[in-house]
Write a protein that holds these residues in place. Structure first.
Motif, PDB file in Angstrom:
ATOM      1  N   LYS A 112       0.936  -1.159  -0.031  1.00 36.31           N
ATOM      2  CA  LYS A 112      -0.079  -0.141  -0.057  1.00 36.31           C
ATOM      3  C   LYS A 112       0.821   1.087  -0.054  1.00 36.31           C
ATOM      4  CE  LYS A 112      -4.202  -1.791   2.121  1.00 36.31           C
ATOM      5  NZ  LYS A 112      -4.956  -1.412   3.339  1.00 36.31           N
ATOM      6  N   GLU A 113       2.156   1.152   0.651  1.00 36.62           N
ATOM      7  CA  GLU A 113       3.077   2.256   0.568  1.00 36.62           C
ATOM      8  C   GLU A 113       3.957   2.215  -0.224  1.00 36.62           C
ATOM      9  OE1 GLU A 113       2.280   4.560   2.789  1.00 36.62           O
ATOM     10  OE2 GLU A 113       0.466   3.749   3.571  1.00 36.62           O
ATOM     11  N   CYS A 114       4.073   1.249  -1.006  1.00 32.48           N
ATOM     12  CA  CYS A 114       5.195   1.082  -2.065  1.00 32.48           C
ATOM     13  C   CYS A 114       4.974   1.785  -3.140  1.00 32.48           C
ATOM     14  CB  CYS A 114       5.210  -0.668  -2.380  1.00 32.48           C
ATOM     15  SG  CYS A 114       6.753  -0.878  -3.692  1.00 32.48           S
ATOM     16  N   GLU A 115       6.071   2.342  -3.776  1.00 31.54           N
ATOM     17  CA  GLU A 115       6.508   3.205  -5.146  1.00 31.54           C
ATOM     18  C   GLU A 115       6.426   2.009  -6.288  1.00 31.54           C
ATOM     19  OE1 GLU A 115       5.549   6.290  -5.432  1.00 31.54           O
ATOM     20  OE2 GLU A 115       5.315   6.671  -3.318  1.00 31.54           O
ATOM     21  N   LEU A 116       5.467   1.428  -6.831  1.00 29.67           N
ATOM     22  CA  LEU A 116       5.696   0.536  -7.712  1.00 29.67           C
ATOM     23  C   LEU A 116       6.412   0.865  -9.000  1.00 29.67           C
ATOM     24  CD1 LEU A 116       2.248  -1.058  -7.652  1.00 29.67           C
ATOM     25  CD2 LEU A 116       4.143  -2.157  -6.589  1.00 29.67           C
ATOM     26  N   GLN A 117       6.337   2.170  -9.491  1.00 26.34           N
ATOM     27  CA  GLN A 117       7.088   2.660 -10.503  1.00 26.34           C
ATOM     28  C   GLN A 117       8.405   2.366 -10.253  1.00 26.34           C
ATOM     29  OE1 GLN A 117       5.252   4.508  -8.575  1.00 26.34           O
ATOM     30  NE2 GLN A 117       6.088   6.531  -7.932  1.00 26.34           N
ATOM     31  N   ALA A 118       9.128   2.214  -9.310  1.00 23.24           N
ATOM     32  CA  ALA A 118      10.530   2.059  -9.059  1.00 23.24           C
ATOM     33  C   ALA A 118      10.972   0.672  -9.284  1.00 23.24           C
ATOM     34  CB  ALA A 118      10.874   2.109  -7.431  1.00 23.24           C
ATOM     35  N   PHE A 119      10.062  -0.172  -9.430  1.00 26.55           N
ATOM     36  CA  PHE A 119      10.142  -1.837  -9.854  1.00 26.55           C
ATOM     37  C   PHE A 119       9.918  -2.199 -10.938  1.00 26.55           C
ATOM     38  CE2 PHE A 119       9.887  -1.212  -5.241  1.00 26.55           C
ATOM     39  CZ  PHE A 119      10.904  -1.445  -4.654  1.00 26.55           C
ATOM     40  N   ASP A 120      10.408  -3.214 -11.688  1.00 30.97           N
ATOM     41  CA  ASP A 120       9.994  -3.780 -12.868  1.00 30.97           C
ATOM     42  C   ASP A 120       8.858  -4.961 -12.771  1.00 30.97           C
ATOM     43  OD1 ASP A 120      11.339  -2.241 -14.627  1.00 30.97           O
ATOM     44  OD2 ASP A 120      13.280  -3.356 -14.161  1.00 30.97           O
ATOM     45  N   GLY A 121       8.987  -5.425 -11.302  1.00 26.10           N
ATOM     46  CA  GLY A 121       8.156  -6.682 -11.235  1.00 26.10           C
ATOM     47  C   GLY A 121       8.084  -6.822  -9.621  1.00 26.10           C
TER      48      GLY A 121
ATOM     49  N   ALA B 158      -2.540  -0.760  -7.458  1.00 23.79           N
ATOM     50  CA  ALA B 158      -2.967   0.051  -8.468  1.00 23.79           C
ATOM     51  C   ALA B 158      -4.027   0.632  -8.563  1.00 23.79           C
ATOM     52  CB  ALA B 158      -2.860  -1.293  -9.624  1.00 23.79           C
ATOM     53  N   GLN B 159      -5.152   0.431  -7.832  1.00 23.97           N
ATOM     54  CA  GLN B 159      -6.436   1.075  -7.826  1.00 23.97           C
ATOM     55  C   GLN B 159      -6.147   2.575  -7.283  1.00 23.97           C
ATOM     56  OE1 GLN B 159      -8.435  -0.694  -9.681  1.00 23.97           O
ATOM     57  NE2 GLN B 159      -6.968  -2.127  -9.734  1.00 23.97           N
ATOM     58  N   MET B 160      -5.494   2.555  -5.915  1.00 28.06           N
ATOM     59  CA  MET B 160      -5.145   3.676  -5.195  1.00 28.06           C
ATOM     60  C   MET B 160      -4.440   4.545  -6.061  1.00 28.06           C
ATOM     61  SD  MET B 160      -4.022   1.527  -1.745  1.00 28.06           S
ATOM     62  CE  MET B 160      -3.332   3.011  -0.783  1.00 28.06           C
ATOM     63  N   ASP B 161      -3.430   4.118  -6.980  1.00 28.79           N
ATOM     64  CA  ASP B 161      -2.364   4.857  -7.605  1.00 28.79           C
ATOM     65  C   ASP B 161      -3.385   5.642  -8.844  1.00 28.79           C
ATOM     66  OD1 ASP B 161      -0.306   4.609  -6.154  1.00 28.79           O
ATOM     67  OD2 ASP B 161       0.697   3.088  -7.468  1.00 28.79           O
ATOM     68  N   ALA B 162      -4.372   4.955  -9.458  1.00 27.73           N
ATOM     69  CA  ALA B 162      -5.184   5.398 -10.212  1.00 27.73           C
ATOM     70  C   ALA B 162      -6.298   6.424  -9.534  1.00 27.73           C
ATOM     71  CB  ALA B 162      -5.714   3.969 -11.281  1.00 27.73           C
ATOM     72  N   GLY B 163      -6.274   6.528  -8.475  1.00 24.23           N
ATOM     73  CA  GLY B 163      -7.318   7.542  -8.053  1.00 24.23           C
ATOM     74  C   GLY B 163      -8.732   6.831  -7.783  1.00 24.23           C
ATOM     75  N   LYS B 164      -8.904   5.509  -7.939  1.00 28.27           N
ATOM     76  CA  LYS B 164     -10.111   4.765  -7.648  1.00 28.27           C
ATOM     77  C   LYS B 164     -10.687   4.902  -6.344  1.00 28.27           C
ATOM     78  CE  LYS B 164     -10.436   2.214 -12.210  1.00 28.27           C
ATOM     79  NZ  LYS B 164     -11.788   2.765 -12.441  1.00 28.27           N
TER      80      LYS B 164
ATOM     81  N   THR C 111     -14.829  -1.588 -12.289  1.00 26.01           N
ATOM     82  CA  THR C 111     -13.759  -1.828 -13.431  1.00 26.01           C
ATOM     83  C   THR C 111     -12.407  -1.409 -12.920  1.00 26.01           C
ATOM     84  OG1 THR C 111     -14.273   0.593 -14.116  1.00 26.01           O
ATOM     85  CG2 THR C 111     -15.449  -1.293 -15.274  1.00 26.01           C
ATOM     86  N   PRO C 112     -11.602  -2.523 -12.379  1.00 24.94           N
ATOM     87  CA  PRO C 112     -10.479  -2.293 -11.740  1.00 24.94           C
ATOM     88  C   PRO C 112      -9.466  -1.948 -13.038  1.00 24.94           C
ATOM     89  CG  PRO C 112     -10.895  -4.553 -11.670  1.00 24.94           C
ATOM     90  CD  PRO C 112     -12.310  -3.740 -12.102  1.00 24.94           C
ATOM     91  N   VAL C 113      -8.189  -1.228 -12.751  1.00 30.27           N
ATOM     92  CA  VAL C 113      -7.054  -1.045 -13.615  1.00 30.27           C
ATOM     93  C   VAL C 113      -6.379  -2.133 -13.401  1.00 30.27           C
ATOM     94  CG1 VAL C 113      -7.377   1.589 -13.597  1.00 30.27           C
ATOM     95  CG2 VAL C 113      -5.888   0.488 -12.206  1.00 30.27           C
ATOM     96  N   ARG C 114      -5.696  -2.498 -14.404  1.00 29.93           N
ATOM     97  CA  ARG C 114      -4.492  -3.688 -14.525  1.00 29.93           C
ATOM     98  C   ARG C 114      -3.423  -3.243 -13.444  1.00 29.93           C
ATOM     99  NH1 ARG C 114      -3.885  -7.285 -18.835  1.00 29.93           N
ATOM    100  NH2 ARG C 114      -1.545  -6.736 -18.657  1.00 29.93           N
ATOM    101  N   ALA C 115      -2.755  -4.395 -13.044  1.00 30.39           N
ATOM    102  CA  ALA C 115      -1.499  -4.091 -12.177  1.00 30.39           C
ATOM    103  C   ALA C 115      -0.410  -3.558 -13.167  1.00 30.39           C
ATOM    104  CB  ALA C 115      -1.070  -5.320 -11.572  1.00 30.39           C
ATOM    105  N   PRO C 116       0.361  -2.545 -12.643  1.00 28.22           N
ATOM    106  CA  PRO C 116       1.185  -1.855 -13.336  1.00 28.22           C
ATOM    107  C   PRO C 116       2.436  -2.736 -13.614  1.00 28.22           C
ATOM    108  CG  PRO C 116       1.257  -0.834 -11.424  1.00 28.22           C
ATOM    109  CD  PRO C 116       0.189  -1.832 -11.413  1.00 28.22           C
TER     110      PRO C 116
END
Length: 420
Positions: free
Chosen positions: A123-132, A153-159, A166-171
């Protein structure tokens, strides 16, 4: 070259020497496909005493490897120290981590300390810093990380995460012992009428959930003993659940034809809505809803062998009330080559959405498994969920990417899970 994951300069060094040494050539580290769908690392050595030739080949091979766009450079890793009979840390640090280092993959490792730890970190992770994101653990850990990855992913998309249609895909892709390839995988949302409960791949209600609920009350037992005890005890007090099932069939002509034929035979009502929801009412010993085949030791072909990882469908398996002896025969067939669904009391459907609403009974009591107050247990990916009376399951096609090979290549897999 797609099977090569690293290239290094080969040198001869004296004992204790860490740098320098006589250059002998280059070494390619490759991934070989072995029997039983296993992968094994190996090496290919090229001898050449010319410094210029070796460095030129090394540079060219490095450029080729760096050109593979889907290969991760940085991974977030979760290790559950209690999984695999407390062998997970040893497996990761002795077998997996050296390969990551060899492939020049940077890792950020979290050894989980309690249930929900991975979820709170994600929940607190910056996923853009990782490739997986990679999980080393059992079914519960994998389910928690997948849920956390999609929730983030939903939190980062502002949902709004209380209820997601309609959830967004995992980044980023999700790895369970990565195999080098990436493929999209279906996943479900489990919701009450008012909020999202969690993401997951499979669910069981009635027998499968009661068994897990009883096993959770005896955590002091060894895992295998606890599992066997819960199955035997639940079979001894086998009771059906009265509930109403509603499902939206998958829009596939052949499947719809087969399901319509079954509905005529069994007298199942079809709703008048334009979505063509179908309803089943009655007493059920077990209800399974699976978005993936769920290969396991007790079911080598899978708990839901007719579905796949990414075909956008749910396998709805309904076991109506029958004798204990017949129900045990049904369970035993999962471990054999015989069709476990070839019983008059077993029904299978292919759906996009499923709703389950148990009939609440006044003064309902059970000795072991069902909480008071009508909070029925649910088995979601081998993890116990309580507190929901009506549950809406919706499949979301290819919502998450998975490191691994196609399920069509795993017919002889000896994979294991703990769904029961």
């Amino acid at each position: 070259m797609k099977d090569v994951f690293s290239v290094k300069l080969k040198r001869r060094r004296f004992v204790g020497q860490k740098k320098g040494g006589t250059l002998l050539g280059i070494t390619l580290f490759v991934c070989l496909k072995k029997e039983d769908n296993k992968l094994k690392d190996s090496t290919v050595n090229f001898n050449n005493l010319s410094e210029d030739h070796c460095h030129e080949w090394f540079r060219c091979l490095k450029e080729i490897l760096n050109g593979f766009q889907n290969r991760p450079k940085s991974l977030k890793v979760f290790v559950n120290p209690n999984s695999h009979e407390r062998e997970a840390p040893h497996i990761y640090y002795e077998q997996v981590a050296p390969l990551f280092k060899l492939a020049d993959i940077q890792t950020d490792v979290t050894v989980t300390e309690y249930k929900g730890h991975a979820l709170s970190v994600l929940k607190e992770c910056e996923l853009q810093a990782f490739d997986g994101v990679v999980c080393v653990g059992g079914d519960g850990s994998i389910s928690e990380v997948a849920h956390g990855l999609l929730l983030k992913a939903q939190m980062d998309a502002g949902k709004e995460t209380d209820y997601i249609l309609t959830p967004v895909r995992a980044p980023v892709p999700f790895g369970i012992i990565p195999a080098g390839h990436i493929q999209p995988v279906d996943i479900c949302t489990f919701s009450s009428p008012s909020k999202l409960l969690r993401f997951g791949f499979s669910a069981m209600f009635a027998f499968g959930a009661r068994t897990l609920a009883l096993a959770e009350k005896h955590r002091w037992m060894p895992p295998n003993q606890r599992k066997d005890f819960a199955v035997i005890r639940t079979l001894a007090s086998l009771k059906p659940e009265e509930c109403e099932l509603s499902f939206l069939p998958l829009n596939n002509p052949q499947q719809c034809f087969q399901e319509n034929d079954r509905m005529k035979k069994d007298g199942i009502k079809k709703s008048d809505s334009k979505d063509q929801w179908h309803k089943i009412e009655g007493h059920f010993l077990n209800v399974s809803i699976m978005a993936i085949p769920c290969l396991c030791a007790m079911a080598p072909r899978g708990l839901a062998p007719n579905t796949r990882l990414n075909n956008g469908s749910l396998a709805l398996i309904v076991v109506r009330n029958t004798s204990r002896a017949d129900f045990i025969k049904h369970l035993k067939r999962y471990a054999s080559v015989k069709n476990q669904f070839n019983f008059p009391f077993v029904e299978t459907y292919t759906a996009q959405e499923v709703k389950i609403q148990p009939t609440l009974k006044n003064g309902f009591e059970t000795e072991d498994n069902v909480p008071e107050g009508g909070n029925y247990p649910w088995n979601i990916d081998g993890d116990l969920m309580e507190g929901a009376l009506e549950v809406h399951v919706r499949v979301h096609p290819q919502l998450i990417n998975l490191y691994g090979v196609s399920i069509d290549d795993l017919d002889d897999s000896k994979a294991t899970c703990g769904c029961l």
